[in-house]
Design a protein around this motif. Structure first.
Motif, PDB file in Angstrom:
ATOM      1  N   LEU A  65       0.720  -1.024  -0.047  1.00 53.59           N
ATOM      2  CA  LEU A  65      -0.201  -0.243   0.077  1.00 53.59           C
ATOM      3  C   LEU A  65       1.412   1.227   0.111  1.00 53.59           C
ATOM      4  CD1 LEU A  65      -2.489   1.767  -0.182  1.00 53.59           C
ATOM      5  CD2 LEU A  65      -3.244   1.321   2.848  1.00 53.59           C
ATOM      6  N   THR A 146      -4.719  -7.519   2.378  1.00 53.77           N
ATOM      7  CA  THR A 146      -4.638  -5.970   3.359  1.00 53.77           C
ATOM      8  C   THR A 146      -3.624  -5.482   1.727  1.00 53.77           C
ATOM      9  OG1 THR A 146      -3.576  -5.848   5.348  1.00 53.77           O
ATOM     10  CG2 THR A 146      -3.063  -4.308   4.484  1.00 53.77           C
ATOM     11  N   ALA A 149      -5.572  -2.913  -0.642  1.00 51.22           N
ATOM     12  CA  ALA A 149      -6.759  -1.653  -0.591  1.00 51.22           C
ATOM     13  C   ALA A 149      -6.931  -1.119  -1.279  1.00 51.22           C
ATOM     14  CB  ALA A 149      -5.573  -0.679   1.002  1.00 51.22           C
TER      15      ALA A 149
END
Length: 401
Positions: A65, A146, A149
């Motif tokens: 991210l 995750t 994202a």
């Protein structure tokens, strides 16, 4: 029409559509990328560079991210520079996941954004947990969740999305499916076409006197594309077929999935594990398109193995040349290949069965002639660039207006 493309690895999926748009003098085509090495006629390439790499102390769940944010920040700064020069696009096309599209709607709030959605990550039920010998731990599951994202931000922000196969679209949350159209990039079936009687002669490889050639093509040599299983298959093939040669096209690297420790490559690992007659196994490395085309045109049987993951262009290109494609019985291969009709399917995890089906191809050449013709027919009817490129251009035009 003014069009802005965003992809870190220029031109990638946008090669044909960017070229087609640039051929119209009424269009202005700008491509934002990190790739300085390639150019396309009529396409104005501009470079963005992240200000730094993700910090080594960043939590490893969040590092992708952070990388995406840094790329998005760089693309935003590029957009601000384009505005100063008077360029405001009518439509933006960008690849989702790596970051360049994250903040582009903030730079151009009135410009519609079409995102290319290639993959949505799942810990369970697709690629990550496919191999029972490589189980996931809790850390893997959280990290994989995750990774979505930046993609979720793009799903919310974009005006329209594209995925190349139904399988790939199905990986995205169902609440966003109405935004995502299935539209394959397309294969140039005028370029990738059969060459009857083709013999394989490359600058450093002459197989013109060989009648049995097994081919394997992938960007890297890795478990995601079944490289270990393919090498194990070759032990059976060489034992049964003393005149058979194998050509492996690809780089000695990992493009998808985990790398081995201590810079060990899967090629090194598997060649130590599986004794082969290497005089009949030819590693070409990556090839220019013309030489790659020669390989698949001369192929007797082309083996394409993949976890349930992104479909490689190479499989459709091989089918377009009339290759006999032996594919793994996994999605999205089964979206394209019907066993015994336009190709053959086999258990990804069974080298012996893969070798059995290679034998089947060599032992029944007459039966395979129709399958080869149907492979070409499938490529023409469903994946031909001549049919799909106008659909891409029309979509861009419709969204822009």
């Amino acid at each position: 029409m003014r069009v802005l493309f965003l992809h870190s690895n220029f031109p990638a999926q946008y090669r044909h559509v960017a070229l087609a748009l640039a051929q119209n003098p009424n269009n202005q085509v700008v491509f934002g990328t990190k790739n300085r090495d390639v150019n396309l006629p009529g396409v104005y390439k501009v470079i963005f560079e992240p200000s730094r790499n993700p910090h080594p102390t960043t939590h490893h769940y969040v590092r992708p991210l952070e990388s995406a944010v840094l790329h998005g920040q760089a693309a935003f700064k590029l957009a601000e520079q384009l505005k100063i020069k008077g360029f405001v696009p009518d439509v933006i096309c960008g690849h989702s996941g790596w970051g360049p599209t994250l903040y582009i709607k903030d730079a151009f709030p009135d410009t519609p954004l079409i995102c290319y959605f290639e993959w949505f990550y799942h810990a369970l039920g697709s690629d990550a947990d496919f191999d029972p010998t490589d189980p996931l731990n809790v850390d893997d599951i959280a990290r994989i969740r995750t990774k979505n994202a930046p993609i979720l931000i793009d799903l919310y922000t974009c005006d329209r999305g594209l995925s190349p196969t139904n399988w790939q679209r199905a990986q995205f949350p169902s609440e966003f499916h109405q935004k995502i159209s299935v539209l394959h990039d397309g294969v140039d079936t005028d370029y990738f076409k059969p060459q009857p009687g083709a013999k394989l002669v490359l600058p450093n490889l002459d197989l013109s006197g060989v009648d049995e050639i097994v081919t394997y093509v992938a960007r890297g040599m890795e478990p995601y594309r079944g490289f270990p299983q393919f090498i194990e298959t070759l032990a059976y093939v060489q034992e049964r077929r003393p005149n058979c040669h194998v050509v492996i096209v690809g780089s000695e690297r990992v493009c998808y999935g985990k790398s081995l420790p201590n810079n060990l490559t899967y090629k090194d690992l598997m060649l130590k594990k599986v004794p082969l007659d290497l005089s009949r196994v030819h590693f070409t490395g990556s090839l220019p398109y013309g030489q790659y085309l020669q390989v698949i045109q001369a192929s007797s049987v082309h083996v394409y193995l993949t976890r349930p993951f992104v479909l490689s262009w190479s499989m459709i290109e091989a089918m377009a040349t009339g290759c006999l494609v032996l594919g793994s019985d996994t999605a999205p291969v089964t979206e394209v290949i019907e066993d015994g009709k336009n190709g053959l399917l086999v258990d990804f995890f069974s080298p012996r069965k893969i070798a059995d089906r290679i034998d089947e191809v060599f032992n029944h050449p007459t039966r395979m002639t129709e399958i080869r013709a149907n492979a070409r027919k499938t490529a023409l009817e469903r994946y031909s660039l001549a049919n799909l490129l106008p659909q891409h251009l029309q979509l861009i035009k419709d969204i822009a207006s």
